[in-house]
Design an enzyme around this catalytic site. Structure first.
Site, PDB file in Angstrom:
ATOM      1  N   TYR A 179      -9.275  -7.729  -5.292  1.00 46.35           N
ATOM      2  CA  TYR A 179      -8.045  -7.184  -5.869  1.00 46.35           C
ATOM      3  C   TYR A 179      -7.519  -8.017  -7.035  1.00 46.35           C
ATOM      4  O   TYR A 179      -6.683  -7.550  -7.796  1.00 46.35           O
ATOM      5  CB  TYR A 179      -6.956  -7.087  -4.794  1.00 46.35           C
ATOM      6  CG  TYR A 179      -7.146  -5.932  -3.859  1.00 46.35           C
ATOM      7  CD1 TYR A 179      -6.423  -4.757  -4.018  1.00 46.35           C
ATOM      8  CD2 TYR A 179      -8.051  -5.984  -2.812  1.00 46.35           C
ATOM      9  CE1 TYR A 179      -6.596  -3.683  -3.164  1.00 46.35           C
ATOM     10  CE2 TYR A 179      -8.238  -4.927  -1.953  1.00 46.35           C
ATOM     11  CZ  TYR A 179      -7.507  -3.780  -2.136  1.00 46.35           C
ATOM     12  OH  TYR A 179      -7.681  -2.712  -1.293  1.00 46.35           O
ATOM     13  N   ARG A 188      -2.033  -1.453  -6.702  1.00 42.83           N
ATOM     14  CA  ARG A 188      -2.102  -2.647  -5.847  1.00 42.83           C
ATOM     15  C   ARG A 188      -2.969  -3.727  -6.506  1.00 42.83           C
ATOM     16  O   ARG A 188      -2.658  -4.918  -6.404  1.00 42.83           O
ATOM     17  CB  ARG A 188      -2.646  -2.258  -4.481  1.00 42.83           C
ATOM     18  CG  ARG A 188      -2.757  -3.390  -3.457  1.00 42.83           C
ATOM     19  CD  ARG A 188      -2.928  -2.809  -2.069  1.00 42.83           C
ATOM     20  NE  ARG A 188      -3.491  -3.735  -1.115  1.00 42.83           N
ATOM     21  CZ  ARG A 188      -2.800  -4.656  -0.453  1.00 42.83           C
ATOM     22  NH1 ARG A 188      -1.492  -4.777  -0.663  1.00 42.83           N
ATOM     23  NH2 ARG A 188      -3.389  -5.453   0.419  1.00 42.83           N
ATOM     24  N   ARG A 227       0.836  -1.193   0.000  1.00 43.37           N
ATOM     25  CA  ARG A 227       0.000   0.000   0.000  1.00 43.37           C
ATOM     26  C   ARG A 227       0.875   1.248   0.000  1.00 43.37           C
ATOM     27  O   ARG A 227       2.040   1.209   0.389  1.00 43.37           O
ATOM     28  CB  ARG A 227      -0.917   0.009   1.225  1.00 43.37           C
ATOM     29  CG  ARG A 227      -1.835  -1.201   1.332  1.00 43.37           C
ATOM     30  CD  ARG A 227      -2.649  -1.157   2.610  1.00 43.37           C
ATOM     31  NE  ARG A 227      -3.556  -2.301   2.736  1.00 43.37           N
ATOM     32  CZ  ARG A 227      -3.259  -3.453   3.317  1.00 43.37           C
ATOM     33  NH1 ARG A 227      -2.045  -3.616   3.864  1.00 43.37           N
ATOM     34  NH2 ARG A 227      -4.133  -4.436   3.392  1.00 43.37           N
ATOM     35  N   HIS A 250      -3.633  -9.544   2.663  1.00 47.35           N
ATOM     36  CA  HIS A 250      -5.085  -9.609   2.850  1.00 47.35           C
ATOM     37  C   HIS A 250      -5.418 -10.649   3.921  1.00 47.35           C
ATOM     38  O   HIS A 250      -4.861 -11.747   3.931  1.00 47.35           O
ATOM     39  CB  HIS A 250      -5.779  -9.971   1.532  1.00 47.35           C
ATOM     40  CG  HIS A 250      -5.734  -8.874   0.522  1.00 47.35           C
ATOM     41  ND1 HIS A 250      -4.903  -8.887  -0.575  1.00 47.35           N
ATOM     42  CD2 HIS A 250      -6.418  -7.710   0.457  1.00 47.35           C
ATOM     43  CE1 HIS A 250      -5.081  -7.790  -1.281  1.00 47.35           C
ATOM     44  NE2 HIS A 250      -5.988  -7.053  -0.684  1.00 47.35           N
ATOM     45  N   HIS A 299      -3.927   3.586  -5.623  1.00 48.10           N
ATOM     46  CA  HIS A 299      -4.261   2.283  -5.039  1.00 48.10           C
ATOM     47  C   HIS A 299      -4.560   1.240  -6.108  1.00 48.10           C
ATOM     48  O   HIS A 299      -4.483   0.035  -5.840  1.00 48.10           O
ATOM     49  CB  HIS A 299      -5.455   2.424  -4.092  1.00 48.10           C
ATOM     50  CG  HIS A 299      -5.632   1.262  -3.168  1.00 48.10           C
ATOM     51  ND1 HIS A 299      -4.771   0.990  -2.131  1.00 48.10           N
ATOM     52  CD2 HIS A 299      -6.574   0.272  -3.130  1.00 48.10           C
ATOM     53  CE1 HIS A 299      -5.166  -0.087  -1.487  1.00 48.10           C
ATOM     54  NE2 HIS A 299      -6.255  -0.555  -2.079  1.00 48.10           N
ATOM     55  N   LYS A 320      -2.346  -2.155   7.707  1.00 47.81           N
ATOM     56  CA  LYS A 320      -3.718  -1.650   7.817  1.00 47.81           C
ATOM     57  C   LYS A 320      -4.577  -2.504   8.749  1.00 47.81           C
ATOM     58  O   LYS A 320      -5.416  -1.979   9.485  1.00 47.81           O
ATOM     59  CB  LYS A 320      -4.343  -1.590   6.422  1.00 47.81           C
ATOM     60  CG  LYS A 320      -5.735  -1.006   6.386  1.00 47.81           C
ATOM     61  CD  LYS A 320      -6.269  -0.974   4.977  1.00 47.81           C
ATOM     62  CE  LYS A 320      -7.698  -0.417   4.944  1.00 47.81           C
ATOM     63  NZ  LYS A 320      -8.237  -0.386   3.570  1.00 47.81           N
TER      64      LYS A 320
END
Length: 285
Positions: free
Chosen positions: A272, A240, A158, A263, A237, A183
Site C-alpha cells: 500500500y 487507501r 476501508r 495492516h 480502494h 477485516k
C-alpha cells in the site's frame, strides 16, 4: 469400532466434492464476515464439473486442469482465491467432520499473483473526481460521496469501515474513531487528523451511522463519476493506497503507520505504500 470412532475410508471417499461444498457453505461460510464473496465463489465452483467428482477421484491433475481452465476466464488473483477455498473446504472436512480423505489442492501450483496496484491520482484528477462525485444525479446520495472519499484519503480507512462507522464511536476530544470489527477480525482505534475532524464536524447527523448510504450506492456512483471525470482504472480502494503513502510522509515509523492503517504485517503494508525515486532522492539530500 466398539468406541464408535472408526470411519470407513471407502464410504467417505465416495462423497462428492459438491456435497462437501454445499455443507461447508451452509455451516461454515455463514459464520464469516466475508460470507457473501465466499458464497459467490463456492457457487461458481459448484457449477463446475469438479463438484461432481467423488473425493476418491478428485486428484491433483483434475484440479490443475480446473486451474488452467479458470485462468482463461478469470484473473490470477481470482483463481488463487478459488484454489484456497477448495483447499479450506477439504481441510475442514478432514479436521472437523472426521473424513478420511486426502487434500489434492495442497499440491496444485498456484498462479503467480500480480504486483500490488499503484494507481495514484494527480491533484487535478482528484479535483475532477470530487467535483463529479458531488454532481451525482441523486442529490441524497451525492452529499455523502464527497465526504466519504475525503475521509478515506485522510484516515486510510476501508470503504466498509467508513460505511459502518457509528457516531457513538467517533471521539472528538480524543480525536479517534473506534472500529469494533475490521477485516483482520480485530478492533482498532484510528487517529484523526485536524482535516478529518473538520470533515466529521461538517456532516449532518441523520442516522446512527456517519455515512448513511449503502455499499451499492458507492458501487453504482463511483464508476459513473470516474467516467465523467475522464479517469480510467481507479477503484475506491485506491484511495487507501494514496492515504497510506501520504501518511508515511508524516509517520516514518513503520509500526506507527501500521497501527493507523490497520495492516497486520509489514509485507502487506508494503503493497500500500508507494514512493517515487524522486521523493527518495530528495530525502537523501
Amino acid at each position: 469400532m466398539d468406541d464408535g470412532t472408526w470411519v470407513d475410508p471407502a464410504g467417505t471417499t465416495e462423497i462428492t466434492f459438491g456435497k462437501l461444498l454445499e455443507r461447508y457453505k451452509g455451516s461454515v461460510t455463514q459464520t464469516k464476515r466475508s460470507r457473501r464473496s465466499e458464497e459467490c465463489r463456492i457457487g461458481k465452483i459448484m457449477r463446475n464439473k469438479i463438484a461432481e467428482y467423488s473425493m476418491r477421484n478428485l486428484t491433483t491433475s483434475i484440479l490443475a486442469e480446473y486451474r488452467d481452465q479458470r485462468l482463461k476466464e478469470a484473473s490470477n488473483s481470482c483463481v488463487c482465491r478459488e484454489l484456497a477455498t477448495i483447499s479450506a473446504v477439504i481441510t475442514h472436512a478432514q479436521r472437523e467432520w472426521g473424513l478420511n480423505i486426502n487434500n489434492p489442492a495442497k499440491l496444485v501450483k498456484k498462479p503467480r499473483l500480480p504486483p500490488g496496484r499503484n494507481r495514484m491520482l494527480k491533484p487535478a484528477e482528484l479535483e475532477r473526481l470530487l467535483h463529479e462525485l458531488n454532481a451525482e444525479r441523486h442529490e441524497l446520495r451525492s452529499k455523502w460521496l464527497v465526504p466519504l472519499a475525503k475521509l478515506a484519503l485522510e484516515t486510510a480507512m476501508r470503504q466498509g469501515e467508513l460505511l459502518s462507522l457509528l457516531w457513538k464511536h467517533v471521539d472528538f476530544e480524543e480525536r479517534t474513531a473506534y472500529l469494533p470489527m475490521t477485516k483482520n477480525g480485530k478492533d482498532r482505534y484510528v487517529p484523526l487528523s485536524s482535516a478529518a475532524i473538520a470533515i466529521f464536524e461538517s456532516l449532518e447527523r441523520v442516522d446512527e451511522r456517519v455515512i448513511p448510504i449503502s455499499q451499492n450506492v458507492v458501487l453504482c456512483a463511483w464508476p459513473r463519476a470516474c467516467k465523467r471525470a475522464g479517469i480510467e482504472d481507479f477503484h475506491f480502494h485506491d484511495l487507501r493506497h494514496m492515504a497510506t503513502s501520504n501518511l508515511a510522509k508524516k509517520l516514518p515509523n513503520v509500526i506507527e503507520l501500521a497501527s493507523v492503517t490497520g495492516h497486520s504485517n509489514v509485507q502487506m503494508l508494503k503493497r500500500y505504500y508507494h514512493v517515487s525515486a524522486s521523493e527518495l532522492s530528495r530525502k537523501l539530500g
